[in-house]
Each structure stands twice: as C-alpha cells, then as structure tokens.
Design an enzyme around this catalytic site. Structure first.
Site, PDB file in Angstrom:
ATOM      1  N   ARG A  80       0.846  -1.192   0.000  1.00 50.17           N
ATOM      2  CA  ARG A  80       0.000   0.000   0.000  1.00 50.17           C
ATOM      3  C   ARG A  80       0.887   1.249   0.000  1.00 50.17           C
ATOM      4  O   ARG A  80       1.748   1.391   0.867  1.00 50.17           O
ATOM      5  CB  ARG A  80      -0.898  -0.010   1.249  1.00 50.17           C
ATOM      6  CG  ARG A  80      -1.683   1.262   1.406  1.00 50.17           C
ATOM      7  CD  ARG A  80      -2.584   1.252   2.644  1.00 50.17           C
ATOM      8  NE  ARG A  80      -3.209   2.553   2.778  1.00 50.17           N
ATOM      9  CZ  ARG A  80      -3.220   3.288   3.880  1.00 50.17           C
ATOM     10  NH1 ARG A  80      -2.661   2.838   4.999  1.00 50.17           N
ATOM     11  NH2 ARG A  80      -3.795   4.456   3.899  1.00 50.17           N
ATOM     12  N   ASN A 299      -7.153   1.037  10.047  1.00 51.77           N
ATOM     13  CA  ASN A 299      -5.805   1.172  10.599  1.00 51.77           C
ATOM     14  C   ASN A 299      -5.956   0.979  12.100  1.00 51.77           C
ATOM     15  O   ASN A 299      -6.711   1.713  12.747  1.00 51.77           O
ATOM     16  CB  ASN A 299      -5.237   2.571  10.349  1.00 51.77           C
ATOM     17  CG  ASN A 299      -4.995   2.846   8.858  1.00 51.77           C
ATOM     18  OD1 ASN A 299      -5.144   1.954   8.024  1.00 51.77           O
ATOM     19  ND2 ASN A 299      -4.620   4.068   8.543  1.00 51.77           N
ATOM     20  N   TYR A 301      -4.066   0.754  15.796  1.00 49.54           N
ATOM     21  CA  TYR A 301      -2.912   0.853  16.693  1.00 49.54           C
ATOM     22  C   TYR A 301      -3.334   0.553  18.128  1.00 49.54           C
ATOM     23  O   TYR A 301      -2.740  -0.267  18.790  1.00 49.54           O
ATOM     24  CB  TYR A 301      -2.242   2.227  16.573  1.00 49.54           C
ATOM     25  CG  TYR A 301      -1.557   2.383  15.223  1.00 49.54           C
ATOM     26  CD1 TYR A 301      -0.273   1.904  15.010  1.00 49.54           C
ATOM     27  CD2 TYR A 301      -2.227   2.947  14.136  1.00 49.54           C
ATOM     28  CE1 TYR A 301       0.352   2.004  13.766  1.00 49.54           C
ATOM     29  CE2 TYR A 301      -1.608   3.039  12.887  1.00 49.54           C
ATOM     30  CZ  TYR A 301      -0.328   2.561  12.717  1.00 49.54           C
ATOM     31  OH  TYR A 301       0.286   2.640  11.480  1.00 49.54           O
TER      32      TYR A 301
HETATM   33  C1  BGP Z   1      -1.077   6.562  11.171  1.00 54.91           C
HETATM   34  C2  BGP Z   1      -0.742   7.184   9.829  1.00 54.91           C
HETATM   35  C3  BGP Z   1       0.575   6.746   9.262  1.00 54.91           C
HETATM   36  C4  BGP Z   1       1.671   6.593  10.292  1.00 54.91           C
HETATM   37  C5  BGP Z   1       1.184   5.866  11.552  1.00 54.91           C
HETATM   38  C6  BGP Z   1       2.201   5.864  12.670  1.00 54.91           C
HETATM   39  O1  BGP Z   1      -1.964   7.382  11.864  1.00 54.91           O
HETATM   40  O2  BGP Z   1      -1.740   6.871   8.881  1.00 54.91           O
HETATM   41  O3  BGP Z   1       0.942   7.600   8.227  1.00 54.91           O
HETATM   42  O4  BGP Z   1       2.282   7.778  10.546  1.00 54.91           O
HETATM   43  O5  BGP Z   1      -0.012   6.420  12.044  1.00 54.91           O
HETATM   44  O6  BGP Z   1       2.191   7.104  13.284  1.00 54.91           O
HETATM   45  P1  BGP Z   1       3.457   7.792  13.947  1.00 54.91           P
HETATM   46  O7  BGP Z   1       4.429   7.943  12.854  1.00 54.91           O
HETATM   47  O8  BGP Z   1       2.946   9.084  14.469  1.00 54.91           O
HETATM   48  O9  BGP Z   1       3.915   6.884  15.018  1.00 54.91           O
END
Ligand code: BGP
Length: 496
Positions: A80, A299, A301
């Site tokens: 991607r 996405n 996290y």
């Molecule tokens: C998501 C974004 C990515 C990437 C990721 C990790 O929110 O879509 O582009 O940046 O987070 O974030 P960071 O780099 O702030 O740890």
C-alpha cells in the site's frame, strides 16, 4: 467465542505492508512536483521532532526499484502506497505533470513485475499547498472538484493495473490534528471549521467512490479509518455510557457516513445544539446515500478507555485537562482549557488502561482490542475489512555485525496477527493485512527515531548517512509467515 482450532487465512489473503508518499519519497520539488501543505507545515519551527521534514525522507523516489526488489525478495503479496497529489497536479488542479504520473505508473509496473499487488491511497494528508492558499483547502467545495479531477486522472491511467484503492487515510486523525489540535496542517484550532472541512471531505469521498465505480468497474475502493474500540473504565453505568459516547464521537461519527451515508443522530444533535454542526443540504444527503465503499480499510494501533466526565464536575474537567497525554498520539488527544466547551467534554474522559503495556511512545499495546475492533466494525457494517495499517513504532539498534534484532516488533505483530486469525474464525470477512511499514520512514511528528519498518534505513535526524536498506529480523519472520499463509501463527494455550 471460543475455538478449539482456528480457521486458516483465506487462500488469496493479501499479506502486505504500507507507506505514505510524504513519509518515504523525498524529491520534494523534483520533476515538476508542486509543494504540499506538509512541505510548508513541517518547516514551521517547533512543529516536528528536531525540525525533521520529508525533503529527502528515505529517498524512495530515487530508490523505488531497490525497494520493490526487496518486496519481491520478501515475498510480499501487497504493498500500500500513496500518491502525492501535487506530483500529478502541481497547482492542485488544472495542468497535469506527466513526469509525476509516470513515476507512479513505473512504480506500479515494478510491483506487478515482482508479483506484488498494488494498493493505491489517493489521499494520505499531503494536500497541494496551492489549494490551501486558493480555497482554504478542505473548507471549500471547490477542493472537491479539484479532487475529482485528480482522481479521474489516476483512474484513467492506473485503473487497469491497480485493483485496490483507498480514498482517504484516517480522516478522523488528519481533521482533528489539523483543525483542532494545531499539530498538522492547516494548523488550526477551530471546531466549527473542523466540522465544515470534515463534511466537505465526506462529500469528496463519496464523489470519488461514485466516479471510481463508473470508471473502474472491476476495481475495489474504500476509505481507511483509524479505528480504536472504546472501553468503559468500569462497569459503572455512567462509565459504560461514557464509552458509548466515546465510540460515537471517535468512530461512528465517520463510519456511519462512509458505510450508511448518514450522519449519526446523537453526535449531530449535540453539534447542532452547540451551533457547530456542518450544513448538510438535501443534495449532500443524496450524494452520501448514493456512494457505498466496497470494503472498509481499518488502521489499528490501539483503542481508548473512557470514564464519566460531567462538565459540571469541575474537579474532573480540570483533571482531564491536566492529564499528560503525549502530543504525538493522534488517537487520544485531550481538550485544553479553551476547548473545555468542546462537545464531548461533558460526555467522556480518556484514561490510561491499567491492564495494558505501552510502547516507548506511550501507545497502548492491545492485540485483543484488535479482535474487538474487527468484530465491532464488521458486525455493524458487514463490509469486508482490509487492515491497511498496524505496527509498532520502536527504537531499533543497528548491531555491530550489521543486523537488527527487532524481536519486540515480531512479538507485537505476531500477537496482532493471531487475534486477526481469531476474528476470522469468529466470522469476520477479511481481504488482507498491511503492516506499517515496509521500510523505515519519516514519522510525521517524531522524526526517524520511531521506526516501524521490516527494512532498516540507515539515516537519522542529523544525517542522511548512506540511506542503506538492511532487512531486519522481522523481515525474515514475515517472509516465513507469508510463505505459510499464517499457518504457523497459533494460539499455544488453546489450539492444537
Ligand atoms: C497513522 C498514519 C501513518 C503513520 C502511523 C504511525 O496514523 O496513517 O501515516 O504515521 O499512524 O504514526 P506515527 O508515525 O505518528 O507513530
């Protein structure tokens, strides 16, 4: 749900990795590219870690062949990437820059030659600066017309080669960071403007999907949303209600528009009362109703934990403001004092979850939350899910023998893939999974120290060094996982 044995991953499951143009490409003004809002924002002193920017990033623009060759070597099934709008249309609209278009076509051809399925993101935050200046960017409906032109050019040129398309990346993150927290462009703190821009983006998303369905009937398209499930801090009904509110404000507010074409009632009513609701015309409503994504990009996290926070309880509200949430976690920002009148302040307060470990950047590590996320979203919308990002940002050590032993990353990914396998066994329909990220790259606000890649890139904040690519231990771990289509990912305590 309890399973004696987990289902296998679907036969054609797309194991992939992800990136975004601004974070990898560099070549910020080469071959006719126009500036983007990130080119300007990152140069405002104090906005990014050690004043880092994407002028060079990891120089993927010049090294894409080497990077794609590594993908091939790894056996990556999908990659991607995002297109930088201002490479295609330096002014955001009007005259096309053929060299920019050619770059992405070459990149796609290179991927296809190496057996890697391209997944193209149309918008990963780098709006052409010209549109920000001319129209105030997403606050104007004129930007929708410009976006349509940009999409049309890409659908025409790459529609026959690219099957999977993502419209907007994390609209929830870039609108709140950009229009509320002053941590992304356009660097504002204004809720009314945020909700206006957000509505315009919803319309742009719907227009893009409709155009795509006309022009690329065999392709699949959807937005990528930054989803985190809301947990109540306790079984106290007030806390459960706070979590409901958290889910509505942080997730449903966007997802219902994407998947059902309607604004959810509770949040909308609240915004109307505060006189900050966007104006939705009958034609807007019709447009939102007419467009349906083919899949939902998620996405993941981490999620968030919520407790009651009644505005009249001043003590509570003050504590909420004092809480030290890291300014770099877009998913859990807290209102400051001026923003205490924000719509959700009376409704919920984010707290740290005592049951979860955290990354070096304070992000909660919650693999089970991943299963919860996939289940919730699939149960509500029934759309196939494509996980378009998931990964661990950590400090990696380049050892003297030239290796990178990123066991922490392997453990993180393994646990998340296992929970995804459980979600599939539960019944969630899934297309693929893209780890964030393939190579190390520029973290928007955290420089180069916070690494996510399977491939180490030898550079830091101070120096570009030699930008050498070095596969980490996790590269070989993922290679093996893909070879076995995830059959080696098992729950030792329960399965087999
Ligand atoms: C998501 C974004 C990515 C990437 C990721 C990790 O929110 O879509 O582009 O940046 O987070 O974030 P960071 O780099 O702030 O740890």
């Amino acid at each position: 749900m309890y399973h004696q044995k987990l289902d296998s991953f679907p036969e054609k499951f797309l194991w992939g990795a992800a990136s975004a143009a601004y974070q990898i490409e560099g070549a910020f003004k080469e071959d006719g590219k126009g500036p983007s809002v990130w080119d300007t924002f990152s140069k405002i002193p104090g906005k990014t870690f050690m004043e880092t920017n994407g002028d060079v990033a990891v120089d993927h623009y010049h090294r894409y062949k080497e990077d794609v060759a590594l993908m091939g070597e790894m056996g990556l099934k999908a990659y991607r990437f995002s297109v930088a709008w201002s490479r295609i249309l330096p002014e955001g609209e009007g005259k096309v820059n053929e060299k920019g278009l050619q770059f992405y076509e070459d990149l796609v051809d290179e991927m296809l030659a190496h057996g890697v399925e391209p997944i193209l993101t149309l918008y990963h935050w780098d709006l052409p600066e010209a549109l920000q200046e001319k129209y105030n960017g997403w606050e104007s409906r004129k930007t929708i017309q410009a976006f349509k032109q940009y999409c049309q050019i890409l659908f025409e040129r790459l529609g026959g080669k690219v099957k999977y398309w993502v419209t907007f990346n994390e609209q929830n993150v870039f609108t709140s960071m950009g229009y509320r927290w002053e941590t992304h462009p356009p660097n504002l703190s204004n809720l009314e403007r945020m909700f206006t821009a957000n509505h315009v983006i919803n319309l742009a998303n719907a227009e893009a999907i409709n155009l795509f369905h006309k022009m690329v009937p065999k392709g699949l398209i959807g937005p990528s949303f930054g989803y985190g499930p809301a947990y109540p801090s306790s079984a106290r009904p007030e806390d459960v209600l706070a979590a409901e509110n958290g889910e509505e404000f942080n997730n449903i507010w966007w997802l219902d528009v994407y998947c059902r074409g309607i604004y959810p009632k509770f949040v909308m009513k609240q915004l109307q009362k505060l006189k900050i609701a966007p104006e939705v015309t009958a034609a807007d409503h019709e447009l939102l109703q007419s467009s349906k994504p083919d899949f939902l990009g998620i996405n993941y996290y981490h999620g968030g934990t919520f407790q009651e926070n009644r505005i009249e309880n001043k003590q509570n509200a003050k504590e909420a403001q004092k809480k030290e949430f890291s300014a770099i976690d877009p998913y859990l920002m807290q209102p400051n004092e001026e923003q205490a009148q924000s719509p959700e302040v009376p409704m919920f307060q984010s707290i740290s979850n005592p049951y979860l470990d955290k990354t070096e950047w304070g992000w909660e590590i919650d693999p089970v939350g991943f299963r919860v996320a996939l289940r919730r979203v699939y149960a509500r919308y029934g759309l196939p899910i494509f996980v378009t990002e998931n990964g661990l940002g950590a400090i990696d050590q380049l050892e003297e023998d030239g290796s990178i032993q990123d066991d922490v990353r392997i453990a993180y990914l393994e646990k998340h893939v296992l929970e995804m396998k459980k979600a599939i066994t539960d019944g969630v329909e899934m297309i693929g999974y893209c780890a964030w990220s393939f190579t190390d790259l520029l973290s928007w606000l955290n420089g180069y120290k916070k690494r996510y890649g399977f491939v180490y890139v030898n550079r830091d904040e101070e120096s570009e060094k030699d930008l050498k690519r070095i596969p980490k231990k996790s590269f070989y771990w993922y290679q093996e996982l893909m070879k076995q289509n995830g059959a080696n990912i098992m729950d030792n305590e329960v399965e087999e």
